[in-house]
Design an enzyme around this catalytic site. Structure first.
Site, short mmCIF file in Angstrom:
data_model
loop_
_atom_site.label_atom_id
_atom_site.label_comp_id
_atom_site.label_asym_id
_atom_site.label_seq_id
_atom_site.Cartn_x
_atom_site.Cartn_y
_atom_site.Cartn_z
N CYS A 1 0.75 -1.52 0.26
CA CYS A 1 -0.03 0.29 -0.45
C CYS A 1 0.83 1.59 -0.04
CB CYS A 1 -1.21 0.07 1.30
SG CYS A 1 -2.21 1.27 0.99
N CYS B 1 -5.74 2.25 -3.85
CA CYS B 1 -4.86 2.56 -3.17
C CYS B 1 -5.99 3.13 -2.64
CB CYS B 1 -3.85 3.30 -3.12
SG CYS B 1 -3.07 4.23 -1.99
P1 FAD Z 1 -0.81 -10.82 4.02
O1 FAD Z 1 -2.30 -10.85 4.00
O2 FAD Z 1 0.18 -10.65 4.81
O3 FAD Z 1 -0.91 -12.98 4.20
C1 FAD Z 1 0.04 -13.36 4.47
C2 FAD Z 1 0.30 -14.57 5.96
O4 FAD Z 1 1.40 -15.52 5.18
C3 FAD Z 1 0.13 -14.33 7.01
O5 FAD Z 1 -1.50 -14.41 7.50
C4 FAD Z 1 0.98 -14.99 7.33
O6 FAD Z 1 1.02 -15.44 9.30
C5 FAD Z 1 1.25 -15.88 6.16
N1 FAD Z 1 2.74 -16.03 7.03
C6 FAD Z 1 3.94 -16.09 7.04
N2 FAD Z 1 5.00 -16.77 7.06
C7 FAD Z 1 4.47 -17.70 7.03
C8 FAD Z 1 5.33 -19.07 6.75
N3 FAD Z 1 6.35 -19.05 7.07
N4 FAD Z 1 4.27 -20.05 6.40
C9 FAD Z 1 3.16 -20.20 6.36
N5 FAD Z 1 2.30 -18.58 6.36
C10 FAD Z 1 3.48 -18.03 6.38
N6 FAD Z 1 -4.20 -3.16 0.90
C11 FAD Z 1 -5.93 -2.34 -0.08
O7 FAD Z 1 -5.97 -3.06 -1.10
N7 FAD Z 1 -6.27 -0.93 0.15
C12 FAD Z 1 -5.60 -0.80 1.48
O8 FAD Z 1 -6.21 0.48 1.83
C13 FAD Z 1 -4.65 -0.67 1.91
N8 FAD Z 1 -4.09 -0.15 2.78
C14 FAD Z 1 -2.85 -0.97 3.78
C15 FAD Z 1 -1.92 -0.40 5.50
C16 FAD Z 1 -1.41 -0.50 5.38
C17 FAD Z 1 -1.33 -0.08 7.11
C18 FAD Z 1 -1.47 -2.01 5.40
C19 FAD Z 1 -0.04 -2.46 5.80
C20 FAD Z 1 -1.25 -2.73 3.77
C21 FAD Z 1 -2.37 -1.80 3.19
N9 FAD Z 1 -3.09 -2.96 2.27
C22 FAD Z 1 -4.46 -2.06 1.44
C23 FAD Z 1 -2.42 -3.87 1.82
C24 FAD Z 1 -2.88 -5.27 1.76
O9 FAD Z 1 -3.54 -5.42 3.89
C25 FAD Z 1 -1.73 -6.40 1.66
O10 FAD Z 1 -1.37 -6.20 -0.13
C26 FAD Z 1 -2.46 -8.01 2.11
O11 FAD Z 1 -2.67 -8.22 2.82
C27 FAD Z 1 -1.70 -8.79 1.10
O12 FAD Z 1 -2.35 -10.12 0.48
P2 FAD Z 1 -0.95 -11.13 1.42
O13 FAD Z 1 -1.51 -12.04 1.18
O14 FAD Z 1 -0.01 -11.08 -0.02
O15 FAD Z 1 -0.41 -10.81 2.53
#
Ligand code: FAD
Length: 567
Positions: A312, A492
């Site tokens: 983000c 965003c």
């Molecule tokens: P995540 O949701 O972070 O999930 C990753 C998962 O993998 C976690 O549950 C973790 O525990 C797990 N994991 C880690 N290591 C391991 C391992 N070794 N083995 C097994 N599992 C593991 N997005 C938007 O669309 N709009 C917004 O307004 C927005 N604002 C944001 C504001 C902030 C401050 C932040 C921090 C993020 C924001 N985002 C926003 C971004 C969005 O939250 C992420 O892009 C999204 O969560 C990505 O999904 P993901 O599954 O890749 O990662």
């Protein structure tokens, strides 16, 4: 000193001198590894001398001394431990040969095929062709340690990570083909709606609004393996877990998110949560942001943004706008000196949104300090140090005293990805940007923040990536080519004031990609409708649509249209 870069964060060289340490520091190196024992030559500086100089320069110095011909498995394990993932590391010996072989052996230990390791090193000009034969018994010992681990589960589709990407892709797969045998490896008991973090920092959401039990979001019928993956063994279709068991799969989806690299900024970990230092990137500190905003009546408030990629990319600015909007309404804005210290050169990467954002920067009288990369935080003295570059390209440091410091931490691929055969040069899961299939392993796909695709790392991106992966994985099960193609969509919602949002929606290359026609919602300007979307509708879109496999705006036809895929 002859430096060779073997990947984005790792370099090697011949013997370094005390004077070289400053050069290495200026190149961003944080960890030095000496692979040379003391006393091999008269002109060789001792490890104690180098360690003292490294300590003075603020670098970590580790010794893993070896003799090339007698490198053993324990040396490789020690070397792997000394390499701190996500921190730029430089290893050296007399000629660089010991360091490059240890690096190659570490990669083999982590499951990377020998030909890939050798080819990668060759690109950097390092010859490792004799390594597999020379160290055959070491490699056998290192890799056999996984062979003997027990298999705890066997599944058809394994998903690594039960965050936004993992849950969305599981739901999407099951919606299309109920009854699939799917398991998710996820260590956390809680699922976080991260887009809500900035709203906590702005005093709009409470901490409890963004958390649900993980068990509640995992789709019915999916097996939850509550553990962390430590290693990938793609050659044998297995992953290793932190409880020293293995899970085997036919197809793998990798969505582990990214790592917030707090340690890349000196003093940050020690200061965060006190001394006026906060970050909305961690839900433990987002409520502190709001406390600081309410208590600050005058002084200096700094909002930082590290080099890309970050998740983000608008979140550092959102913290600034929501804070400044509060100070404006409390009539204390004129007494607060606001700095937006951004390592990058622009306010926002897609130019169409910059004019609207600039109006708010002017309204809040914020100073734009571009080319400012936060490198040090001194909490007790409330001083932030930035690496900057002047107009002549000269590197300098600038210290700014603060009363409030909102930090967006540097971000990188998680260690277990970076150190795996799935990683690209930069450490991210290497996938095709359209099909999201792994570039080397055809039964692996990746999505979310952990991949190397050049989209905005957002949950909005996951909304389109999840069905793309689901459709292509099912096509693979049916022995068909990839059918769906991701166009790089990300969004965003920039909360420029309470009640108004500039909704940036764009695809690869910064091409605008609005979900609604402009006459309903023109994201290039602030609107109340986008605020309602952000505050009320998006959490529901996330939990009730994306996590249930309801994808009204993402049909196969739409994915094909957007990307001109023709099969
Ligand atoms: P995540 O949701 O972070 O999930 C990753 C998962 O993998 C976690 O549950 C973790 O525990 C797990 N994991 C880690 N290591 C391991 C391992 N070794 N083995 C097994 N599992 C593991 N997005 C938007 O669309 N709009 C917004 O307004 C927005 N604002 C944001 C504001 C902030 C401050 C932040 C921090 C993020 C924001 N985002 C926003 C971004 C969005 O939250 C992420 O892009 C999204 O969560 C990505 O999904 P993901 O599954 O890749 O990662």
């Amino acid at each position: 000193m002859q430096t060779i870069k073997l990947d984005q964060d790792f370099s090697i060289s011949d013997q370094i001198t005390v004077a070289d340490i400053q050069t290495l520091k200026e190149a961003g190196i944080k960890v030095l590894i000496s692979n040379r024992p003391d006393g091999e030559a008269n002109d060789q500086p001792t490890n104690a001398e180098l360690a003292a100089a490294a300590r003075d320069a603020g670098l970590t110095y580790q010794e893993v001394p070896v003799v090339l011909d007698t490198i053993n498995a324990a040396n490789v394990r020690d070397f792997a431990k000394a390499c701190k993932a996500g921190l730029k590391t430089h290893a050296f010996c007399r000629s660089g040969a010991r360091s490059s072989n240890l690096y190659g052996l570490k990669k083999l230990m982590q499951g990377e095929p020998a030909d890939v390791v050798i080819a990668g090193a060759a690109t950097a000009g390092v010859n490792l062709t004799t390594m597999p034969a020379k160290f055959a018994s070491v490699i056998k010992e290192l890799t056999e340690s996984f062979t003997s681990l027990p298999l705890q589960h066997n599944c058809s589709i394994l998903i690594v990570g039960g965050g936004a990407g993992g849950i969305a892709v599981a739901a999407s797969l099951l919606k299309r083909r109920p009854g699939l045998d799917i398991a998710i490896v996820e260590p956390s008991d809680e699922h976080h709606y991260q887009p809500g973090y900035t709203m906590i920092g702005g005093g709009i959401f409470k901490s409890t609004d963004v958390v649900k039990p993980e068990a509640q979001v995992i789709p019915k019928g999916v097996t939850w393996i509550k553990a962390s993956v430590t290693h990938f063994l793609p050659e044998s279709n297995q992953v290793v877990l932190d409880d020293d068991t293995k899970v085997s799969y036919e197809r793998l989806v990798v969505c582990p998110g990214l790592k917030l690299n707090w340690d890349a900024v000196s003093g940050l970990r020690e200061s965060i949560g006190k001394y006026g230092v906060t970050s909305n990137y961690d839900p433990r500190y987002a409520p502190y942001t709001w406390e600081l905003v309410q208590s600050l009546k005058s002084g200096t408030a700094i909002f930082t943004q590290p080099p890309m990629p970050i998740k983000c990319a608008g979140a550092p600015q959102k913290a600034l706008y929501l804070s400044a909007d509060y100070w404006l309404k409390q009539a204390c804005l004129d007494s607060i000196d606001i700095h937006f210290c951004n390592a990058g050169p622009v306010l926002f990467g897609v130019k169409d949104y910059v004019p609207a954002l600039m109006q708010y920067i002017e309204r809040y009288k914020a100073k734009l300090d571009f080319g400012h990369n936060l490198i040090k935080v001194d909490g007790p003295n409330q001083t932030a140090t930035f690496a900057t570059t002047d107009a002549n390209g000269q590197s300098k440091q600038r210290e700014i005293k603060f009363d409030m410091l909102h930090v967006c931490p540097p971000q990188c691929a998680p260690d277990f990805i970076r150190n795996s055969p799935l990683a690209d040069f930069g450490g991210w899961v290497s996938v095709d940007p359209k099909t999201l299939q792994h570039t080397r392993y055809s039964n692996i796909w990746g999505l979310g923040d952990g991949t190397n695709t050049p989209n905005a790392k957002t949950a909005a991106a996951v909304r389109k990536q999840a069905p793309t992966v689901a459709m292509n994985l099912l096509a693979d099960i049916d022995n068909k080519n990839a059918v769906a193609s991701y166009n790089g969509y990300g969004a965003c919602p920039l909360t420029v004031e309470r009640g108004k949002v500039v909704l940036a929606e764009f695809a690869y290359g910064g091409k605008l990609d609005p979900s609604l026609p402009n006459w309903i919602l023109d994201g290039r300007g602030p609107t109340s409708l986008a605020w309602i979307l952000k505050k009320t509708l998006m959490p529901s879109l996330y939990y009730d649509f994306m996590f249930k496999g309801h994808e009204p705006l993402v049909t196969l036809e739409k994915l094909k249209q957007e990307t001109a895929i023709n099969n």
